[in-house]
Design a protein around this motif. Structure first.
Motif, PDB file in Angstrom:
ATOM      1  N   MET A 136       3.289   3.755   6.089  1.00 42.81           N
ATOM      2  CA  MET A 136       2.569   4.744   5.285  1.00 42.81           C
ATOM      3  C   MET A 136       2.081   5.913   6.138  1.00 42.81           C
ATOM      4  O   MET A 136       1.745   5.733   7.310  1.00 42.81           O
ATOM      5  CB  MET A 136       1.357   4.096   4.607  1.00 42.81           C
ATOM      6  CG  MET A 136       1.711   3.078   3.569  1.00 42.81           C
ATOM      7  SD  MET A 136       0.209   2.365   2.868  1.00 42.81           S
ATOM      8  CE  MET A 136       0.924   1.227   1.693  1.00 42.81           C
ATOM      9  N   ASP A 137       2.021   7.084   5.508  1.00 41.63           N
ATOM     10  CA  ASP A 137       1.402   8.217   6.179  1.00 41.63           C
ATOM     11  C   ASP A 137      -0.110   8.131   5.957  1.00 41.63           C
ATOM     12  O   ASP A 137      -0.614   7.231   5.296  1.00 41.63           O
ATOM     13  CB  ASP A 137       1.998   9.548   5.709  1.00 41.63           C
ATOM     14  CG  ASP A 137       1.748   9.839   4.239  1.00 41.63           C
ATOM     15  OD1 ASP A 137       0.700   9.427   3.693  1.00 41.63           O
ATOM     16  OD2 ASP A 137       2.601  10.503   3.623  1.00 41.63           O
ATOM     17  N   SER A 138      -0.833   9.077   6.505  1.00 47.32           N
ATOM     18  CA  SER A 138      -2.293   9.040   6.463  1.00 47.32           C
ATOM     19  C   SER A 138      -2.840   9.054   5.033  1.00 47.32           C
ATOM     20  O   SER A 138      -3.761   8.310   4.704  1.00 47.32           O
ATOM     21  CB  SER A 138      -2.861  10.223   7.250  1.00 47.32           C
ATOM     22  OG  SER A 138      -4.249  10.160   7.320  1.00 47.32           O
ATOM     23  N   ALA A 139      -2.266   9.876   4.163  1.00 42.57           N
ATOM     24  CA  ALA A 139      -2.753   9.964   2.784  1.00 42.57           C
ATOM     25  C   ALA A 139      -2.495   8.662   2.020  1.00 42.57           C
ATOM     26  O   ALA A 139      -3.367   8.182   1.291  1.00 42.57           O
ATOM     27  CB  ALA A 139      -2.080  11.137   2.068  1.00 42.57           C
ATOM     28  N   GLU A 140      -1.311   8.091   2.183  1.00 40.72           N
ATOM     29  CA  GLU A 140      -0.985   6.828   1.510  1.00 40.72           C
ATOM     30  C   GLU A 140      -1.888   5.698   2.003  1.00 40.72           C
ATOM     31  O   GLU A 140      -2.381   4.886   1.226  1.00 40.72           O
ATOM     32  CB  GLU A 140       0.485   6.467   1.757  1.00 40.72           C
ATOM     33  CG  GLU A 140       1.464   7.417   1.116  1.00 40.72           C
ATOM     34  CD  GLU A 140       2.881   7.286   1.640  1.00 40.72           C
ATOM     35  OE1 GLU A 140       3.803   7.767   0.943  1.00 40.72           O
ATOM     36  OE2 GLU A 140       3.095   6.722   2.741  1.00 40.72           O
ATOM     37  N   PHE A 141      -2.114   5.679   3.321  1.00 37.79           N
ATOM     38  CA  PHE A 141      -2.940   4.630   3.893  1.00 37.79           C
ATOM     39  C   PHE A 141      -4.406   4.798   3.486  1.00 37.79           C
ATOM     40  O   PHE A 141      -5.110   3.811   3.286  1.00 37.79           O
ATOM     41  CB  PHE A 141      -2.787   4.606   5.412  1.00 37.79           C
ATOM     42  CG  PHE A 141      -3.207   3.310   6.041  1.00 37.79           C
ATOM     43  CD1 PHE A 141      -2.514   2.142   5.782  1.00 37.79           C
ATOM     44  CD2 PHE A 141      -4.298   3.257   6.884  1.00 37.79           C
ATOM     45  CE1 PHE A 141      -2.900   0.937   6.352  1.00 37.79           C
ATOM     46  CE2 PHE A 141      -4.692   2.056   7.461  1.00 37.79           C
ATOM     47  CZ  PHE A 141      -3.987   0.894   7.201  1.00 37.79           C
ATOM     48  N   SER A 142      -4.856   6.035   3.327  1.00 40.05           N
ATOM     49  CA  SER A 142      -6.227   6.286   2.867  1.00 40.05           C
ATOM     50  C   SER A 142      -6.428   5.708   1.471  1.00 40.05           C
ATOM     51  O   SER A 142      -7.479   5.139   1.174  1.00 40.05           O
ATOM     52  CB  SER A 142      -6.533   7.783   2.858  1.00 40.05           C
ATOM     53  OG  SER A 142      -6.633   8.261   4.175  1.00 40.05           O
ATOM     54  N   ARG A 143      -5.429   5.867   0.620  1.00 41.28           N
ATOM     55  CA  ARG A 143      -5.515   5.282  -0.726  1.00 41.28           C
ATOM     56  C   ARG A 143      -5.620   3.760  -0.642  1.00 41.28           C
ATOM     57  O   ARG A 143      -6.414   3.138  -1.359  1.00 41.28           O
ATOM     58  CB  ARG A 143      -4.281   5.696  -1.540  1.00 41.28           C
ATOM     59  CG  ARG A 143      -4.218   5.095  -2.929  1.00 41.28           C
ATOM     60  CD  ARG A 143      -2.973   5.601  -3.681  1.00 41.28           C
ATOM     61  NE  ARG A 143      -2.480   4.661  -4.631  1.00 41.28           N
ATOM     62  CZ  ARG A 143      -3.020   4.415  -5.829  1.00 41.28           C
ATOM     63  NH1 ARG A 143      -4.104   5.050  -6.197  1.00 41.28           N
ATOM     64  NH2 ARG A 143      -2.484   3.529  -6.651  1.00 41.28           N
ATOM     65  N   LEU A 144      -4.849   3.148   0.242  1.00 43.05           N
ATOM     66  CA  LEU A 144      -4.902   1.699   0.425  1.00 43.05           C
ATOM     67  C   LEU A 144      -6.284   1.271   0.930  1.00 43.05           C
ATOM     68  O   LEU A 144      -6.852   0.287   0.450  1.00 43.05           O
ATOM     69  CB  LEU A 144      -3.806   1.253   1.402  1.00 43.05           C
ATOM     70  CG  LEU A 144      -3.606  -0.245   1.582  1.00 43.05           C
ATOM     71  CD1 LEU A 144      -3.141  -0.907   0.290  1.00 43.05           C
ATOM     72  CD2 LEU A 144      -2.598  -0.498   2.702  1.00 43.05           C
ATOM     73  N   ILE A 145      -6.841   2.018   1.867  1.00 38.42           N
ATOM     74  CA  ILE A 145      -8.175   1.711   2.387  1.00 38.42           C
ATOM     75  C   ILE A 145      -9.218   1.836   1.278  1.00 38.42           C
ATOM     76  O   ILE A 145     -10.100   0.980   1.152  1.00 38.42           O
ATOM     77  CB  ILE A 145      -8.527   2.631   3.573  1.00 38.42           C
ATOM     78  CG1 ILE A 145      -7.745   2.191   4.814  1.00 38.42           C
ATOM     79  CG2 ILE A 145     -10.034   2.613   3.849  1.00 38.42           C
ATOM     80  CD1 ILE A 145      -7.915   3.103   5.995  1.00 38.42           C
TER      81      ILE A 145
END
Length: 148
Positions: A108-117
């Motif tokens: 995941m990129d940063s934006a995708e991973f932020s959503r997961l977090i």
């Protein structure tokens, strides 16, 4: 090579015409801090739910991650090609499985991973797990009234 569209087009005009090139957007990758925070929360949530971390992680990818639906020959074992997936259906006429594939957190990129977090924070908060970040904890310490 990386650059702006017009710079890249100029470079490609001079490049070898027999080669094939792929153009894609460069996106910011997730940080190590984001990664550590996610896996820390995941461990706490898994312990609270008394479930293996791998199951909780797959559940988070299902709920909050990035997915794609693909059609795969039903003779092909999906586990050989995909790490995180669900069989969504089967087309007996075409002898194909319809598979929902989830992007792993490391891809995941940063934006995708932020959503997961953010999803993980919601799940932890719903279970009563403290998920304050170090920055939030520091702000809370400084915001405490002086009790002299």
């Amino acid at each position: 090579m990386r650059g702006r569209p017009f710079e890249l087009m100029a470079w490609l005009r001079e490049a070898d015409p027999d080669k094939t090139y792929e153009v894609k957007e460069v996106r910011k990758s997730r940080s190590l801090t984001q990664n550590a925070y996610y896996w820390s929360m995941l461990g706490q949530l898994a312990a609270k739910l008394n479930m293996p971390e791998s199951e909780v992680h797959l559940g988070m990818l299902r709920e909050w991650g990035v997915s794609q639906v693909v059609s795969v020959d039903d003779r092909v074992p999906c586990g050989d090609y995909f790490r995180y997936f669900d069989i969504a259906g089967h087309d007996p006429l075409m002898e194909r499985n319809i598979v929902k594939v989830y992007k792993g957190s490391s891809q995941m990129d940063s934006a995708e991973f932020s959503r997961l977090i953010n999803g993980m924070r919601e799940e932890c908060e719903a279970q009563g797990i403290d998920v304050a970040t170090p920055e939030e904890i520091a702000k809370m310490r400084f915001a405490e009234p002086d009790r002299r």
